[in-house]
Design an enzyme around this catalytic site. Structure first.
Site, short mmCIF file in Angstrom:
data_model
loop_
_atom_site.label_atom_id
_atom_site.label_comp_id
_atom_site.label_asym_id
_atom_site.label_seq_id
_atom_site.Cartn_x
_atom_site.Cartn_y
_atom_site.Cartn_z
CB SER A 27 -0.74 -0.13 1.18
OG SER A 27 -1.46 1.22 1.64
CE1 TYR A 73 -4.37 -1.94 5.56
CE2 TYR A 73 -2.94 -0.17 5.07
CZ TYR A 73 -3.76 -1.25 4.51
OH TYR A 73 -4.11 -1.39 3.38
P1 NAD Z 1 -11.24 -6.50 1.45
O1 NAD Z 1 -11.58 -6.21 2.88
O2 NAD Z 1 -12.19 -5.99 0.04
O3 NAD Z 1 -10.66 -7.78 1.18
C1 NAD Z 1 -9.61 -8.39 2.06
C2 NAD Z 1 -9.88 -9.82 2.08
O4 NAD Z 1 -9.20 -10.28 2.74
C3 NAD Z 1 -11.45 -10.23 2.53
O5 NAD Z 1 -12.10 -11.17 1.73
C4 NAD Z 1 -11.39 -11.11 3.78
O6 NAD Z 1 -12.17 -11.95 4.04
C5 NAD Z 1 -9.62 -11.42 3.62
N1 NAD Z 1 -9.16 -11.85 4.98
C6 NAD Z 1 -9.18 -10.89 6.18
N2 NAD Z 1 -8.72 -11.51 7.15
C7 NAD Z 1 -8.37 -12.74 6.95
C8 NAD Z 1 -8.20 -14.15 7.35
N3 NAD Z 1 -7.70 -13.95 8.71
N4 NAD Z 1 -7.81 -15.00 6.59
C9 NAD Z 1 -8.25 -15.34 5.47
N5 NAD Z 1 -8.68 -14.07 4.83
C10 NAD Z 1 -8.88 -12.94 5.51
O7 NAD Z 1 -9.92 -5.45 1.39
P2 NAD Z 1 -9.25 -4.85 -0.20
O8 NAD Z 1 -9.34 -3.49 -0.20
O9 NAD Z 1 -9.38 -5.53 -1.34
O10 NAD Z 1 -7.60 -5.18 0.37
C11 NAD Z 1 -6.89 -6.24 -0.20
C12 NAD Z 1 -5.26 -5.88 0.34
O11 NAD Z 1 -4.98 -4.57 -0.53
C13 NAD Z 1 -4.97 -5.69 1.52
O12 NAD Z 1 -3.93 -6.26 1.80
C14 NAD Z 1 -4.87 -4.33 1.78
O13 NAD Z 1 -4.28 -3.71 2.70
C15 NAD Z 1 -4.50 -3.73 0.33
N6 NAD Z 1 -4.58 -2.34 -0.01
C16 NAD Z 1 -5.87 -2.03 -0.24
C17 NAD Z 1 -6.17 -0.49 -0.23
C18 NAD Z 1 -7.77 -0.13 -0.59
O14 NAD Z 1 -7.84 1.01 -0.62
N7 NAD Z 1 -8.69 -0.92 -0.42
C19 NAD Z 1 -5.24 0.19 -0.52
C20 NAD Z 1 -3.80 -0.13 -0.67
C21 NAD Z 1 -3.67 -1.63 -0.22
#
Ligand code: NAD
Length: 269
Positions: free
Chosen positions: A151, A164
């Site tokens: 991120s 985070y």
């Molecule tokens: P999201 O919440 O839409 O999806 C995350 C997924 O991880 C979910 O399906 C959840 O069930 C799964 N998960 C969480 N804990 C878990 C566990 N203990 N075991 C198995 N699965 C688990 O999130 P997202 O926005 O799609 O984020 C995905 C990645 O991208 C993350 O690492 C996040 O930090 C990163 N990210 C997101 C953003 C953003 O703005 N959304 C920005 C930068 C980075």
């Protein structure tokens, strides 16, 4: 200037033709958001995708959505806090996308220690164990691709996101170390670093951000999330998936140990 909105232009159509036929890819957190987009994009490129998540319903929906694609998606329900199971699940994979994550927005003095521990477990320790499980097969065949969903918060801090930011900074270090160790074995390791992506993870933090910053929820997008982004829109999950896929192409074989930002200019500050 056009007022920033949560909705942006539709993601551009895929620009790279990639054939991942015969490759196996494991994507964690594949039940929604970025992970789902990655699983679908890798399957569209022909990969056999092992989709890992603790959310069985989301995985079932993903499998349905993937029908008809050149590759396949197989659901693997797993809570990544079970670190031994995570390591075992990664055996035999050619491409590993460490994507699962969670967020809590709280000042440090109010941040529950058990949540801090869980965030570090899922977002740093589980990727270590998944890489550990995947490397023997990758090294054995002299080819592997590790893509870590970091991120902007792997490169910059924001207030109220101690767990985070700590996890993502740790993931950057893990990714670089895997790059150094994997280089002699044909294995690359990189981070992809989005700004704010239109996913449930972002939607869920609006109320907490409003409370932590003392502003109304409708001001969170402009005053907090997009404040430092030169491009005033959210990134689409499909755009992030294209970057992940690119790192698996032959054209990207010299790219390792680095962090590919999709941050709308945030880190240009
Ligand atoms: P999201 O919440 O839409 O999806 C995350 C997924 O991880 C979910 O399906 C959840 O069930 C799964 N998960 C969480 N804990 C878990 C566990 N203990 N075991 C198995 N699965 C688990 O999130 P997202 O926005 O799609 O984020 C995905 C990645 O991208 C993350 O690492 C996040 O930090 C990163 N990210 C997101 C953003 C953003 O703005 N959304 C920005 C930068 C980075």
């Amino acid at each position: 200037m056009t007022a920033p909105t949560a909705s942006g232009p539709a993601a551009a159509p895929p620009s790279v033709t990639v054939d991942l036929g015969g490759r196996t890819a494991l994507v964690t957190g594949a039940a929604g958001g970025i992970g789902r987009a990655c699983a679908l994009r890798l399957a569209a490129a022909g990969a056999k995708v092992r989709a890992v998540d603790r959310a069985a319903d989301g995985l079932a929906e993903l499998v349905e959505r993937a029908s008809g694609l050149p590759g396949t998606v197989e659901a693997h329900v797993l809570d990544l806090t079970d670190l031994d199971a995570a390591e075992t699940a990664a055996a035999g994979t050619d491409i590993l996308v460490n994507n699962a994550g969670l967020q809590l927005v709280r000042p440090i003095e109010e941040f529950p220690p058990d949540v801090f521990h869980t965030v570090l477990t899922v977002m740093l320790e589980a990727p270590f164990r998944l890489i550990r499980g995947a490397l023997p097969h990758m090294y054995g065949q002299g080819w592997g691709r590790i893509v870590n969903l970091s991120s902007v918060h792997g490169l910059r801090a924001s207030a109220y996101k101690s767990a985070y930011v700590a996890a993502k900074h740790g993931l950057e270090g893990l990714s670089k170390t895997a790059a150094l160790e994997g280089a002699a074995h044909g294995v690359t390791s990189n981070c992809v670093n989005p700004g704010y992506v239109r996913t449930p993870l972002v939607e869920r933090q609006v109320a907490d951000q409003a409370a932590a910053h003392g502003i109304p929820p409708e001001a969170v997008l402009t005053d907090v999330l997009l404040k430092d982004s030169a491009l005033k829109r959210l990134v689409e999950p499909e755009e992030v998936a294209e970057a992940v896929l690119y790192l698996c192409t032959p054209q990207a074989s010299f790219i390792t140990g680095t962090s590919l930002t999709l941050d709308g200019g945030w880190t240009a500050h």
